[in-house]
Design an enzyme around this catalytic site. Sequence first.
Site, short mmCIF file in Angstrom:
data_model
loop_
_atom_site.label_atom_id
_atom_site.label_comp_id
_atom_site.label_asym_id
_atom_site.label_seq_id
_atom_site.Cartn_x
_atom_site.Cartn_y
_atom_site.Cartn_z
N CYS A 187 0.85 -1.02 0.09
CA CYS A 187 -0.19 -0.02 -0.27
C CYS A 187 0.89 1.39 0.11
CB CYS A 187 -0.96 0.13 1.22
SG CYS A 187 -2.06 -1.44 1.10
N ARG A 239 -7.83 -4.07 -3.19
CA ARG A 239 -7.32 -3.15 -4.00
C ARG A 239 -8.19 -2.76 -5.01
NH1 ARG A 239 -2.38 -2.60 -1.81
NH2 ARG A 239 -1.34 -4.38 -1.04
C1 BEZ Z 1 0.54 -4.55 1.90
O1 BEZ Z 1 1.69 -5.09 1.65
O2 BEZ Z 1 0.13 -3.48 1.52
C2 BEZ Z 1 -0.48 -5.74 2.16
C3 BEZ Z 1 0.02 -6.99 2.10
C4 BEZ Z 1 -0.87 -7.87 2.44
C5 BEZ Z 1 -2.10 -7.55 3.16
C6 BEZ Z 1 -2.36 -6.33 3.45
C7 BEZ Z 1 -1.50 -5.47 2.93
#
Ligand code: BEZ
Length: 217
Positions: A52, A128
Amino acid sequence: METNNLKGFPLIGDKLPEMAVQTTQGIKKLPRDYAGKWLVLFSHPADFTPVCTTEFVSFAKNYEKFQKLNAELLGLSIDQVYSHIKWIEWIENELKVEIPFPIIADDQGKIATQMGMLHPGGGTKTVRAVFIVDPESIIRLILFYPAELGRNMSEILRILEAFQVADKNNVAMPANWPNNELIKDRVIIPPPTDIKGARERKKQADCFDWWLCHKKV
Ligand code: BEZ
């Protein structure tokens, strides 16, 4: 033919539901505050997570390009606004990138639930999602990416540009436009819907057949 939208999530062609949302830049009224602009409404699983963070840096670094396409960005996650504020501060202080667009604090998960952003196995983490909403507040495109895969800004910008060319010229856009393997940066002319039109078409346009014609815009 009627569609069978059992869950009642907004789909392509629906108006963006009306809602007042709390964001890092105050209350926004959707879709009213974005009327006349393209809106990229996107969710991320959670603040202070690695993929993110890379996405937010990328959205921020491409913000001017979105604005040049008359588009605004609006993020969303099921986090409190205090968390968003701390995360934005962290990105600014540590990565030297300012986040210029608002982020919705959907801490009750109401908007995420209404918009179909919560998928099986994800708990309270939104997928997402990307909703591309046009200046008339109609949802024109929906993308869902899983948590482990960050989105591609070039593709989101390409989508906006392609919609604008398509709408302006009443045409459709080929795969990989503007680098299509068959017709390069040319665009697809909608096929005729009667025999006379089909016979005429090959005389009027560049065609592989009457239903596959293209032109330069
Ligand atoms: C992330 O790295 O943004 C992420 C990875 C797994 C679950 C939620 C967020």
